[in-house]
Motif scaffolding. Structure first.
Motif, PDB file in Angstrom:
ATOM      1  N   UNK A 281      65.160  20.366  69.976  1.00 52.37           N
ATOM      2  CA  UNK A 281      65.708  19.234  69.221  1.00 52.37           C
ATOM      3  C   UNK A 281      67.061  18.882  69.829  1.00 52.37           C
ATOM      4  N   UNK A 282      67.297  17.586  70.005  1.00 53.82           N
ATOM      5  CA  UNK A 282      68.567  17.122  70.558  1.00 53.82           C
ATOM      6  C   UNK A 282      69.323  16.357  69.463  1.00 53.82           C
ATOM      7  N   UNK A 283      70.653  16.449  69.496  1.00 47.04           N
ATOM      8  CA  UNK A 283      71.470  15.857  68.433  1.00 47.04           C
ATOM      9  C   UNK A 283      71.158  14.375  68.143  1.00 47.04           C
ATOM     10  N   UNK A 284      70.888  13.546  69.170  1.00 46.87           N
ATOM     11  CA  UNK A 284      70.570  12.141  68.860  1.00 46.87           C
ATOM     12  C   UNK A 284      69.356  11.990  67.937  1.00 46.87           C
ATOM     13  N   UNK A 285      68.449  12.985  67.951  1.00 50.39           N
ATOM     14  CA  UNK A 285      67.262  12.907  67.085  1.00 50.39           C
ATOM     15  C   UNK A 285      67.605  13.058  65.606  1.00 50.39           C
ATOM     16  N   UNK A 286      68.808  13.592  65.323  1.00 49.10           N
ATOM     17  CA  UNK A 286      69.270  13.616  63.937  1.00 49.10           C
ATOM     18  C   UNK A 286      70.454  12.652  63.787  1.00 49.10           C
ATOM     19  N   UNK A 287      70.407  11.618  64.644  1.00 49.09           N
ATOM     20  CA  UNK A 287      71.321  10.465  64.550  1.00 49.09           C
ATOM     21  C   UNK A 287      72.778  10.782  64.900  1.00 49.09           C
ATOM     22  N   UNK A 288      73.002  11.822  65.714  1.00 47.53           N
ATOM     23  CA  UNK A 288      74.360  12.058  66.219  1.00 47.53           C
ATOM     24  C   UNK A 288      74.354  12.036  67.733  1.00 47.53           C
ATOM     25  N   UNK A 289      75.088  11.087  68.310  1.00 44.94           N
ATOM     26  CA  UNK A 289      75.067  10.939  69.760  1.00 44.94           C
ATOM     27  C   UNK A 289      76.103  11.852  70.442  1.00 44.94           C
TER      28      UNK A 289
END
Ligand code: NI
Length: 177
Positions: A47-55
């Motif tokens: 899981x990458x941070x952008x996938x939980x809406x944090x760039x």
């Protein structure tokens, strides 16, 4: 424990280039823990941070193999960078942000990655096979790239069309009152 909502393609947040992490405080540790909880609950391989809406440039991976379901090997990588890549492999990938699609993607067989741990200490890691795929897939997310961007334009367009059709069909369903 907090499970974060995972955003889906075509949300534009997924296509942005994420910024490096510069602050290594308790907030970052808590966010990384939430990312791991979210990954394990999903469940997913990475899981990458952008996938939980944090760039921001942070990824978590779970390298447990399918035949050892109770053994969880997780890793958090801050500001990861692929420093060397060699060989070729084709791997069938999916993504928690791309619904209803799995497809073969060309990847490097082996990678070396440099990154920071949650205290900001520099680390390196070598991986091959499945783990190398997970790392390449998640690091791509930090540059706004999804696995469907590696498919042929025709295959990608077919997927986008099928999504639009599904949405249309759903919109047509009678509203329950
Ligand atoms: Ni993904």
């Amino acid at each position: 424990m907090a499970i974060l909502p995972i955003i889906k393609f075509p949300n534009p947040i997924l296509t942005r280039v994420s910024v490096p992490v510069t602050e290594f405080g308790p907030d970052l540790k808590e966010f990384a823990k939430d990312m791991l909880d979210t990954l394990i609950a999903a469940p997913g391989a990475g899981l990458a941070a952008p996938q939980v809406a944090r760039n921001i440039r942070l990824i978590v991976i779970d390298d447990s193999e399918i035949d050892e379901p109770h053994y969880v090997r997780t890793l958090t990588l801050v500001n990861p960078e692929i420093t060397a890549a060699e060989g070729k492999q084709v791997y069938k990938e999916g993504c928690l942000s791309v619904t209803d699609l799995e497809a073969n993607v060309n990847r490097s067989e082996r990678v070396e990655v440099s990154f920071l741990d949650l205290d900001g200490n520099p680390r390196t890691l070598s991986a091959e096979g499945r783990k190398a795929v997970i790392l390449q897939h998640e690091i791509d997310h930090l540059d706004g790239i999804l696995f469907i961007d590696h498919l042929s334009p025709l295959k990608r367009e077919m997927y986008v069309k099928s999504l639009r059709k599904k949405k249309k069909d759903k919109d047509k369903e009678p509203q329950k009152s």
